[in-house]
Design a protein around this motif. Structure first.
Motif, PDB file in Angstrom:
ATOM      1  N   GLY A 297      -7.863 -43.784  36.356  1.00  0.00           N
ATOM      2  CA  GLY A 297      -8.210 -44.572  35.176  1.00  0.00           C
ATOM      3  C   GLY A 297      -9.453 -45.371  35.468  1.00  0.00           C
ATOM      4  O   GLY A 297     -10.228 -44.989  36.337  1.00  0.00           O
TER       5      GLY A 297
ATOM      6  N   ARG B  76     -10.121 -35.659  28.515  1.00  0.00           N
ATOM      7  CA  ARG B  76     -10.244 -36.980  27.858  1.00  0.00           C
ATOM      8  C   ARG B  76     -11.157 -36.903  26.658  1.00  0.00           C
ATOM      9  O   ARG B  76     -10.919 -37.526  25.633  1.00  0.00           O
ATOM     10  CB  ARG B  76     -10.756 -38.001  28.862  1.00  0.00           C
ATOM     11  CG  ARG B  76      -9.575 -38.446  29.693  1.00  0.00           C
ATOM     12  CD  ARG B  76      -9.819 -39.300  30.842  1.00  0.00           C
ATOM     13  NE  ARG B  76      -8.623 -39.139  31.676  1.00  0.00           N
ATOM     14  CZ  ARG B  76      -8.450 -39.664  32.855  1.00  0.00           C
ATOM     15  NH1 ARG B  76      -9.363 -40.427  33.378  1.00  0.00           N
ATOM     16  NH2 ARG B  76      -7.348 -39.472  33.514  1.00  0.00           N
ATOM     17  N   ARG B  77     -12.230 -36.124  26.800  1.00  0.00           N
ATOM     18  CA  ARG B  77     -13.191 -35.996  25.700  1.00  0.00           C
ATOM     19  C   ARG B  77     -12.517 -35.421  24.468  1.00  0.00           C
ATOM     20  O   ARG B  77     -12.921 -35.659  23.350  1.00  0.00           O
ATOM     21  CB  ARG B  77     -14.322 -35.071  26.172  1.00  0.00           C
ATOM     22  CG  ARG B  77     -15.659 -35.370  25.558  1.00  0.00           C
ATOM     23  CD  ARG B  77     -16.748 -34.624  26.282  1.00  0.00           C
ATOM     24  NE  ARG B  77     -17.035 -35.191  27.584  1.00  0.00           N
ATOM     25  CZ  ARG B  77     -17.300 -34.479  28.671  1.00  0.00           C
ATOM     26  NH1 ARG B  77     -17.279 -33.161  28.641  1.00  0.00           N
ATOM     27  NH2 ARG B  77     -17.571 -35.083  29.812  1.00  0.00           N
TER      28      ARG B  77
ATOM     29  N   GLN C 229      -8.502 -42.680  23.433  1.00  0.00           N
ATOM     30  CA  GLN C 229      -8.576 -43.011  24.855  1.00  0.00           C
ATOM     31  C   GLN C 229      -8.310 -44.501  24.993  1.00  0.00           C
ATOM     32  O   GLN C 229      -8.783 -45.305  24.186  1.00  0.00           O
ATOM     33  CB  GLN C 229      -9.953 -42.674  25.431  1.00  0.00           C
ATOM     34  CG  GLN C 229     -10.192 -41.173  25.533  1.00  0.00           C
ATOM     35  CD  GLN C 229     -11.636 -40.829  25.826  1.00  0.00           C
ATOM     36  OE1 GLN C 229     -12.269 -41.435  26.678  1.00  0.00           O
ATOM     37  NE2 GLN C 229     -12.151 -39.838  25.115  1.00  0.00           N
TER      38      GLN C 229
ATOM     39  N   SER D  39      -8.022 -47.973  27.697  1.00  0.00           N
ATOM     40  CA  SER D  39      -8.386 -48.538  28.997  1.00  0.00           C
ATOM     41  C   SER D  39      -7.252 -49.464  29.425  1.00  0.00           C
ATOM     42  O   SER D  39      -6.915 -50.411  28.718  1.00  0.00           O
ATOM     43  CB  SER D  39      -9.699 -49.313  28.875  1.00  0.00           C
ATOM     44  OG  SER D  39      -9.991 -49.926  30.103  1.00  0.00           O
TER      45      SER D  39
ATOM     46  N   ALA E 158      -9.321 -35.910  23.648  1.00  0.00           N
ATOM     47  CA  ALA E 158      -8.243 -36.768  23.136  1.00  0.00           C
ATOM     48  C   ALA E 158      -8.756 -37.581  21.953  1.00  0.00           C
ATOM     49  O   ALA E 158      -9.857 -38.123  22.023  1.00  0.00           O
ATOM     50  CB  ALA E 158      -7.772 -37.710  24.246  1.00  0.00           C
TER      51      ALA E 158
ATOM     52  N   GLU F 165     -14.968 -41.121  27.660  1.00  0.00           N
ATOM     53  CA  GLU F 165     -15.662 -39.847  27.472  1.00  0.00           C
ATOM     54  C   GLU F 165     -15.772 -39.557  25.975  1.00  0.00           C
ATOM     55  O   GLU F 165     -14.763 -39.468  25.282  1.00  0.00           O
ATOM     56  CB  GLU F 165     -14.893 -38.701  28.149  1.00  0.00           C
ATOM     57  CG  GLU F 165     -14.758 -38.842  29.655  1.00  0.00           C
ATOM     58  CD  GLU F 165     -16.075 -38.606  30.399  1.00  0.00           C
ATOM     59  OE1 GLU F 165     -17.052 -38.136  29.774  1.00  0.00           O
ATOM     60  OE2 GLU F 165     -16.118 -38.901  31.615  1.00  0.00           O
TER      61      GLU F 165
ATOM     62  N   PHE G 215      -7.659 -43.483  30.090  1.00  0.00           N
ATOM     63  CA  PHE G 215      -6.796 -42.295  29.996  1.00  0.00           C
ATOM     64  C   PHE G 215      -6.778 -41.817  28.552  1.00  0.00           C
ATOM     65  O   PHE G 215      -6.905 -42.628  27.619  1.00  0.00           O
ATOM     66  CB  PHE G 215      -5.349 -42.628  30.393  1.00  0.00           C
ATOM     67  CG  PHE G 215      -5.182 -43.047  31.828  1.00  0.00           C
ATOM     68  CD1 PHE G 215      -4.973 -42.104  32.826  1.00  0.00           C
ATOM     69  CD2 PHE G 215      -5.223 -44.382  32.178  1.00  0.00           C
ATOM     70  CE1 PHE G 215      -4.811 -42.493  34.159  1.00  0.00           C
ATOM     71  CE2 PHE G 215      -5.058 -44.780  33.499  1.00  0.00           C
ATOM     72  CZ  PHE G 215      -4.850 -43.829  34.496  1.00  0.00           C
ATOM     73  N   GLY G 216      -6.580 -40.512  28.362  1.00  0.00           N
ATOM     74  CA  GLY G 216      -6.239 -40.026  27.030  1.00  0.00           C
ATOM     75  C   GLY G 216      -4.848 -40.554  26.711  1.00  0.00           C
ATOM     76  O   GLY G 216      -3.978 -40.556  27.595  1.00  0.00           O
TER      77      GLY G 216
ATOM     78  N   GLU H 206      -1.949 -38.570  27.756  1.00  0.00           N
ATOM     79  CA  GLU H 206      -1.732 -38.328  29.191  1.00  0.00           C
ATOM     80  C   GLU H 206      -0.640 -39.232  29.753  1.00  0.00           C
ATOM     81  O   GLU H 206      -0.110 -38.963  30.823  1.00  0.00           O
ATOM     82  CB  GLU H 206      -3.002 -38.650  29.986  1.00  0.00           C
ATOM     83  CG  GLU H 206      -4.103 -37.647  29.911  1.00  0.00           C
ATOM     84  CD  GLU H 206      -5.256 -38.104  30.796  1.00  0.00           C
ATOM     85  OE1 GLU H 206      -5.162 -37.945  32.018  1.00  0.00           O
ATOM     86  OE2 GLU H 206      -6.244 -38.647  30.257  1.00  0.00           O
TER      87      GLU H 206
END
Ligand SMILES: Cc1cc2nc3c(=O)[nH]c(=O)nc-3n(C[C@H](O)[C@H](O)[C@H](O)COP(=O)(O)OP(=O)(O)OC[C@H]3O[C@@H](n4cnc5c(N)ncnc54)[C@H](O)[C@@H]3O)c2cc1C
Ligand code: FES
Length: 286
Positions: free
Chosen positions: A272, A233-234, A239, A241, A236, A100, A275-276, A279
């Motif tokens: 997922g 998430r946007r 991010q 994966s 954070a 994001e 994830f931030g 988090e």
């Protein structure tokens, strides 16, 4: 999420043991975003019952094509290398939640460790398409593992680190990050767990080390944002994966769980794989 047949268009070994395959699969590509993945069934049912997950490496909605980039590490990935153009495989996707991007982000820092390139590669295209500046840091063991720059758009700044110093910076890719973290508005990463853990630690101390409270941006101050939501998430800075071993990839078997700081288990395939970094409970031992 759709189940569709995908026709192999092209398959080539781009690095020793690393393959890039292009598939025509319009139903899967429609609406797919960087960070999501497909779950692919092998046609060899002698012990290869489970599908294999692969990130969308590139997505071309107009042509209806996607690419996957993988390393041969076992029977499933070996099987894919024997496919020939015209062969069809059964794919399920797009799965998982995408990266994001904050609409205000201009400077995007991507960090890829080895095959983690496949996890962030599509985001290079998305960010450039949206007019952002992209720096991509890549870390590999040595020169023979370095992702070819010819496979990247010209607009990206590509910086390489190798463990043995044979190309680029001699050392871990994470050592390059401090040079870019004041420039970057957001950062996105995929790669081995120790790399992600180290990046998460850098991200958590970033504001203090840079000596700024908010980098001049008001990030929805005062308004609570639900944990795990796209909005959270946007916001954070980093991010990540995640690539846990998977069984079903649709949230049913709990085989891919990681632990959140909130204490709630998170299924990498559903909550997922993105994830931030704030988090996740990085010392969770999953
Ligand atoms: C969301 C997601 C996206 C992925 N995207 C890619 C990708 O784009 N490119 C790519 O090369 N790989 C990717 N992977 C990993 C890939 O799915 C595995 O490498 C593959 O399933 C191995 O299949 P195999 O039959 O060849 O190996 P197996 O015989 O199943 O396993 C061989 C060895 O690989 C290990 N292994 C299996 N799965 C994983 C995994 N998920 N992570 C780490 N080690 C594993 C096993 O423990 C074993 O040691 C992704 C995984 C996830 C969860
Ligand atoms: S792989 Fe089954 S719940 Fe995620």
């Amino acid at each position: 999420m759709r189940l569709a047949g995908a026709e192999l268009l092209e398959s080539r070994e781009i690095l020793p043991g690393q393959w890039l395959q292009s598939y025509h699969a319009p139903e899967l590509v429609a609406g797919a975003r960087a960070g999501q993945f497909v779950h692919v069934r092998t046609g060899d049912f002698s012990g290869l019952v489970l599908r294999r997950p692969f990130s969308f490496n590139t997505i071309d909605p107009l042509a209806g094509t996607l690419t996957i980039h993988f390393r041969t590490i076992g029977r499933g990935t070996e099987w894919f290398t024997r496919l020939r153009p015209g062969d069809r495989v059964d794919m399920l996707g797009p799965l998982g939640r995408p990266f994001e991007m904050d609409p205000r982000t201009q400077h995007v820092l991507l960090v890829a460790g080895g095959l983690g390139m496949a996890g962030v590669r599509a985001l290079v295209d998305e960010a450039i398409r949206d007019g952002r500046q992209v720096t991509l840091l890549f870390g590999g063991a040595g020169a023979r593992d370095v992702y070819p720059s010819a496979l990247l758009p010209d607009e990206v700044e590509y910086v390489v680190a190798t463990d043995d110093g044979s190309v680029g910076h001699h050392g871990f890719v994470t050592e390059l990050v401090p040079e870019y973290e004041a420039w970057a508005d957001q950062s996105f990463a995929c790669g081995p767990l120790p790399m992600l853990r180290s990046l998460a630690s850098l991200a958590s101390s970033r504001r203090r080390r840079l000596g700024v409270a908010s980098l001049g941006r008001k990030r929805g101050a005062g308004r609570p944002v639900p944990a795990g939501s796209p909005q959270a998430r946007r916001k954070a800075f980093l991010q990540v994966s995640m690539e846990q071993n998977m069984g079903c990839a649709v949230g049913a078997c709990l085989g891919c769980v990681v632990m959140a700081t909130s204490g709630t288990p998170q299924r990498v395939c559903r909550e997922g794989p993105v994830f931030g970094s704030d988090e996740l409970e990085w010392e969770g031992g999953w």
